[in-house]
Design an enzyme around this catalytic site. Structure first.
Site, PDB file in Angstrom:
ATOM      1  N   ASP A  10      -1.688   8.128  -7.266  1.00  0.00           N
ATOM      2  CA  ASP A  10      -0.367   8.329  -6.664  1.00  0.00           C
ATOM      3  C   ASP A  10       0.717   8.461  -7.732  1.00  0.00           C
ATOM      4  OD1 ASP A  10      -1.543   8.138  -4.166  1.00  0.00           O
ATOM      5  OD2 ASP A  10      -0.916   6.066  -3.833  1.00  0.00           O
ATOM      6  N   ASP A  27      -2.810  -1.780  -5.248  1.00  0.00           N
ATOM      7  CA  ASP A  27      -3.446  -0.687  -4.502  1.00  0.00           C
ATOM      8  C   ASP A  27      -4.178   0.221  -5.489  1.00  0.00           C
ATOM      9  OD1 ASP A  27      -4.172   1.422  -2.879  1.00  0.00           O
ATOM     10  OD2 ASP A  27      -2.129   2.023  -2.376  1.00  0.00           O
ATOM     11  N   ASN A  61       0.834  -1.192   0.000  1.00  0.00           N
ATOM     12  CA  ASN A  61       0.000   0.000   0.000  1.00  0.00           C
ATOM     13  C   ASN A  61       0.872   1.246   0.000  1.00  0.00           C
ATOM     14  OD1 ASN A  61      -2.489  -1.385   0.054  1.00  0.00           O
ATOM     15  ND2 ASN A  61      -2.264  -1.730   2.242  1.00  0.00           N
ATOM     16  N   CYS A  62       0.251   2.364  -0.328  1.00  0.00           N
ATOM     17  CA  CYS A  62       0.930   3.650  -0.369  1.00  0.00           C
ATOM     18  C   CYS A  62       1.642   3.880   0.962  1.00  0.00           C
ATOM     19  CB  CYS A  62      -0.104   4.741  -0.620  1.00  0.00           C
ATOM     20  SG  CYS A  62       0.595   6.383  -0.768  1.00  0.00           S
ATOM     21  N   PRO A  63       2.833   4.356   0.964  1.00  0.00           N
ATOM     22  CA  PRO A  63       3.628   4.900  -0.142  1.00  0.00           C
ATOM     23  C   PRO A  63       4.649   3.910  -0.712  1.00  0.00           C
ATOM     24  CG  PRO A  63       4.665   5.560   1.881  1.00  0.00           C
ATOM     25  CD  PRO A  63       3.449   4.711   2.261  1.00  0.00           C
TER      26      PRO A  63
END
Length: 75
Positions: free
Chosen positions: A46, A40, A13-15
């Site tokens: 993003d 994600d 998942n981010c980041p």
């Protein structure tokens, strides 16, 4: 699309997908293409923001089932 280097960011998942891409791009030459495979859904926006901020070219983004493919050309 042909890529010089591939990164598997599935399950991250981010980041983390962005951080992995940033590290890989730093090791690449100008004009080379990086392919990032992510799961994600937020990675779509993003990577758009990442490309704007870094000056790298977001060549293509596609969704294939549950995976999101991002192609970035090194500036």
């Amino acid at each position: 699309m042909d890529a010089t280097k591939d990164i598997d960011a599935r399950g991250l998942n981010c980041p983390l997908p962005i951080l992995k891409a940033k590290k890989a791009l730093a090791e690449m030459h100008s004009g080379e293409v990086l392919k990032v495979i992510a799961t994600d859904p937020g990675s779509m926006r993003d990577f758009q923001a990442f490309a704007r901020q870094t000056g790298n070219d977001l060549v293509e983004q596609t969704a294939v089932g549950e995976e999101f493919l991002h192609y970035l050309r090194r500036r």
